[in-house]
Motif scaffolding. Structure first.
Motif, PDB file in Angstrom:
ATOM      1  N   GLY A 109       3.207   2.959 -38.990  1.00 17.32           N
ATOM      2  CA  GLY A 109       4.255   2.817 -37.988  1.00 17.32           C
ATOM      3  C   GLY A 109       5.592   2.481 -38.616  1.00 17.32           C
ATOM      4  N   LEU A 110       6.651   2.659 -37.809  1.00 17.38           N
ATOM      5  CA  LEU A 110       8.008   2.357 -38.252  1.00 17.38           C
ATOM      6  C   LEU A 110       8.611   1.274 -37.369  1.00 17.38           C
ATOM      7  N   LEU A 111       9.039   0.181 -37.983  1.00 17.33           N
ATOM      8  CA  LEU A 111       9.777  -0.874 -37.294  1.00 17.33           C
ATOM      9  C   LEU A 111      11.256  -0.654 -37.564  1.00 17.33           C
ATOM     10  N   ILE A 112      12.044  -0.462 -36.501  1.00 19.44           N
ATOM     11  CA  ILE A 112      13.484  -0.275 -36.640  1.00 19.44           C
ATOM     12  C   ILE A 112      14.187  -1.577 -36.282  1.00 19.44           C
ATOM     13  N   VAL A 113      14.975  -2.086 -37.208  1.00 21.65           N
ATOM     14  CA  VAL A 113      15.763  -3.293 -36.987  1.00 21.65           C
ATOM     15  C   VAL A 113      17.209  -2.869 -36.761  1.00 21.65           C
ATOM     16  N   SER A 114      17.812  -3.315 -35.670  1.00 18.88           N
ATOM     17  CA  SER A 114      19.179  -2.920 -35.334  1.00 18.88           C
ATOM     18  C   SER A 114      20.193  -3.698 -36.155  1.00 18.88           C
ATOM     19  N   GLY A 115      21.304  -3.036 -36.492  1.00 14.32           N
ATOM     20  CA  GLY A 115      22.361  -3.675 -37.259  1.00 14.32           C
ATOM     21  C   GLY A 115      23.472  -4.208 -36.373  1.00 14.32           C
ATOM     22  N   GLY A 116      24.295  -5.087 -36.939  1.00  8.96           N
ATOM     23  CA  GLY A 116      25.419  -5.654 -36.206  1.00  8.96           C
ATOM     24  C   GLY A 116      24.960  -6.362 -34.950  1.00  8.96           C
ATOM     25  N   ASN A 117      25.743  -6.215 -33.900  1.00  6.80           N
ATOM     26  CA  ASN A 117      25.358  -6.755 -32.599  1.00  6.80           C
ATOM     27  C   ASN A 117      24.917  -5.636 -31.664  1.00  6.80           C
ATOM     28  N   GLU A 118      24.411  -4.559 -32.254  1.00 12.61           N
ATOM     29  CA  GLU A 118      23.959  -3.422 -31.465  1.00 12.61           C
ATOM     30  C   GLU A 118      22.625  -3.718 -30.791  1.00 12.61           C
ATOM     31  N   VAL A 119      22.450  -3.148 -29.603  1.00 17.33           N
ATOM     32  CA  VAL A 119      21.149  -3.206 -28.941  1.00 17.33           C
ATOM     33  C   VAL A 119      20.217  -2.226 -29.638  1.00 17.33           C
ATOM     34  N   ARG A 120      18.963  -2.254 -29.261  1.00 17.38           N
ATOM     35  CA  ARG A 120      17.948  -1.498 -29.994  1.00 17.38           C
ATOM     36  C   ARG A 120      18.129   0.015 -29.928  1.00 17.38           C
ATOM     37  N   SER A 121      18.939   0.521 -28.998  1.00 12.35           N
ATOM     38  CA  SER A 121      19.177   1.965 -28.951  1.00 12.35           C
ATOM     39  C   SER A 121      20.087   2.421 -30.079  1.00 12.35           C
ATOM     40  N   GLY A 122      20.843   1.476 -30.680  1.00 10.71           N
ATOM     41  CA  GLY A 122      21.696   1.800 -31.807  1.00 10.71           C
ATOM     42  C   GLY A 122      23.008   2.445 -31.402  1.00 10.71           C
ATOM     43  N   ALA A 123      23.844   2.696 -32.410  1.00 14.82           N
ATOM     44  CA  ALA A 123      25.137   3.334 -32.164  1.00 14.82           C
ATOM     45  C   ALA A 123      24.931   4.747 -31.644  1.00 14.82           C
ATOM     46  N   HIS A 124      25.587   5.055 -30.532  1.00 15.36           N
ATOM     47  CA  HIS A 124      25.487   6.387 -29.909  1.00 15.36           C
ATOM     48  C   HIS A 124      24.036   6.787 -29.646  1.00 15.36           C
ATOM     49  N   ARG A 125      23.201   5.802 -29.347  1.00 16.59           N
ATOM     50  CA  ARG A 125      21.767   6.007 -29.082  1.00 16.59           C
ATOM     51  C   ARG A 125      21.044   6.586 -30.298  1.00 16.59           C
ATOM     52  N   GLY A 126      21.631   6.398 -31.478  1.00 16.66           N
ATOM     53  CA  GLY A 126      21.052   6.984 -32.677  1.00 16.66           C
ATOM     54  C   GLY A 126      19.662   6.491 -33.002  1.00 16.66           C
ATOM     55  N   MET A 127      19.394   5.178 -32.809  1.00 14.45           N
ATOM     56  CA  MET A 127      18.070   4.652 -33.142  1.00 14.45           C
ATOM     57  C   MET A 127      17.023   5.081 -32.115  1.00 14.45           C
ATOM     58  N   ALA A 128      17.442   5.239 -30.861  1.00 16.71           N
ATOM     59  CA  ALA A 128      16.516   5.730 -29.838  1.00 16.71           C
ATOM     60  C   ALA A 128      16.114   7.172 -30.141  1.00 16.71           C
ATOM     61  N   MET A 129      17.086   7.971 -30.568  1.00 16.90           N
ATOM     62  CA  MET A 129      16.776   9.359 -30.911  1.00 16.90           C
ATOM     63  C   MET A 129      15.935   9.436 -32.180  1.00 16.90           C
ATOM     64  N   LEU A 130      16.229   8.570 -33.141  1.00 21.41           N
ATOM     65  CA  LEU A 130      15.422   8.532 -34.362  1.00 21.41           C
ATOM     66  C   LEU A 130      13.979   8.168 -34.030  1.00 21.41           C
ATOM     67  N   ALA A 131      13.795   7.180 -33.160  1.00 23.01           N
ATOM     68  CA  ALA A 131      12.441   6.766 -32.773  1.00 23.01           C
ATOM     69  C   ALA A 131      11.677   7.926 -32.137  1.00 23.01           C
ATOM     70  N   ALA A 132      12.354   8.680 -31.288  1.00 15.92           N
ATOM     71  CA  ALA A 132      11.699   9.812 -30.634  1.00 15.92           C
ATOM     72  C   ALA A 132      11.268  10.866 -31.650  1.00 15.92           C
ATOM     73  N   ARG A 133      12.121  11.134 -32.643  1.00 18.68           N
ATOM     74  CA  ARG A 133      11.786  12.124 -33.674  1.00 18.68           C
ATOM     75  C   ARG A 133      10.573  11.673 -34.481  1.00 18.68           C
ATOM     76  N   ILE A 134      10.570  10.403 -34.868  1.00 19.66           N
ATOM     77  CA  ILE A 134       9.479   9.904 -35.712  1.00 19.66           C
ATOM     78  C   ILE A 134       8.167   9.869 -34.931  1.00 19.66           C
ATOM     79  N   ALA A 135       8.227   9.456 -33.668  1.00 22.59           N
ATOM     80  CA  ALA A 135       7.011   9.409 -32.844  1.00 22.59           C
ATOM     81  C   ALA A 135       6.479  10.810 -32.574  1.00 22.59           C
TER      82      ALA A 135
END
Length: 270
Positions: free
Chosen positions: A26-52
């Motif tokens: 599995g992949l644990l994504i830790v958000s940077g700065g004060n960003e919510v878990r979706s990330g900048a421009h929803r980048g981490m949410a989209m990354l999660a979808a690709r990896i899953a």
């Protein structure tokens, strides 16, 4: 399938998202700065979808005091308990996993390095943040790192249009001399208690397989390279010729491909 859940960290309820998949790594994504878990421009949410979609479960979360999570935001340097609690929650939510790799960009990368050891099968750290608190308050130093200035001037010297502007007197010579003077200044070693020195020491002491990912045109990545040059000889480094700090647009596909290559390594599979 993506589902929302929560877990506890030192008495605070933290919000999380799990992209479910059957894979054992599995992949644990830790958000940077004060960003919510979706990330900048929803980048981490989209990354999660690709990896899953490629078969690996992905867990994202808001640390204390950020987004939908309770508690006080103490910044990335105090996020060790949050990351540890997220790891436990991830294992409980996807008990079929045998390995977890953690990914973080910017100060999330720094947090993952500073808060070792963690029970992880691997680390992927992108554009680690090395500016100390006083620099963080003013975003970044007035001048980019010398390596960035050097690359910029070399690029311009190869450009006929830039040379023509110089001949015509259309160049701001004050800025030019300021930049050239920065190239002459020796690079001072980081103070022992500086963030850069602590990150460099953390990389030297790593016991977890780690990959550094750098967007070579990003000022944060350039500052890391200049502040922690020895780190680049200690662990594998993946480089992308981009100035996108958050791997926006097509850079996100490149990042996902690099992460998947690491997740699919035989040593990280059950």
């Amino acid at each position: 399938m993506r589902r929302q859940l929560s877990f506890s960290c030192e008495g605070a309820a933290l919000a999380a998202s799990l992209d479910e998949a059957a894979g054992s790594t599995g992949l644990l994504i830790v958000s940077g700065g004060n960003e919510v878990r979706s990330g900048a421009h929803r980048g981490m949410a989209m990354l999660a979808a690709r990896i899953a979609e490629a078969g690996h479960p992905v867990f994202r979360f808001d640390r204390r005091g950020i987004g939908d999570s309770e508690g006080t935001n103490g910044g990335f340097e105090s996020s060790g308990p949050d990351i540890a609690a997220a790891l436990s929650a991830f294992r409980a939510a996807a008990p079929h996993m045998t390995r977890i790799v953690a990914f973080g960009n910017c100060d999330a990368a720094s947090a993952l390095l500073l808060h070792q050891p963690l029970a992880l099968g691997g680390l992927i750290v992108a554009n680690p943040w090395t500016y100390d608190a006083d620099a963080e308050e003013t975003a970044e130093p007035a001048l980019p790192p010398a390596s960035a200035i050097r690359a910029r001037y070399l690029s311009r010297l190869k450009d006929p249009k830039s040379l023509l502007r110089l001949i015509k007197g259309e160049v701001d010579f004050r800025k030019l001399f300021r930049g050239l003077s920065a190239l002459k200044a020796p690079i001072a070693p980081a103070a022992p208690d500086s963030l850069a020195a602590r990150i460099d020491g953390a990389i030297a002491a790593l016991g977890t397989p780690t990959t550094i990912v750098l967007a070579t045109g990003d000022r944060t990545a350039q500052a890391f390279v200049e502040s922690c040059p020895a780190a680049l000889d200690r662990v594998p480094v993946e480089r992308l010729a981009s100035a996108s700090h958050s791997f926006a647009g097509n850079d996100g596909e490149w990042l996902a491909a690099r992460i998947l290559a690491i997740l699919n390594q035989p040593s990280l599979r059950a």
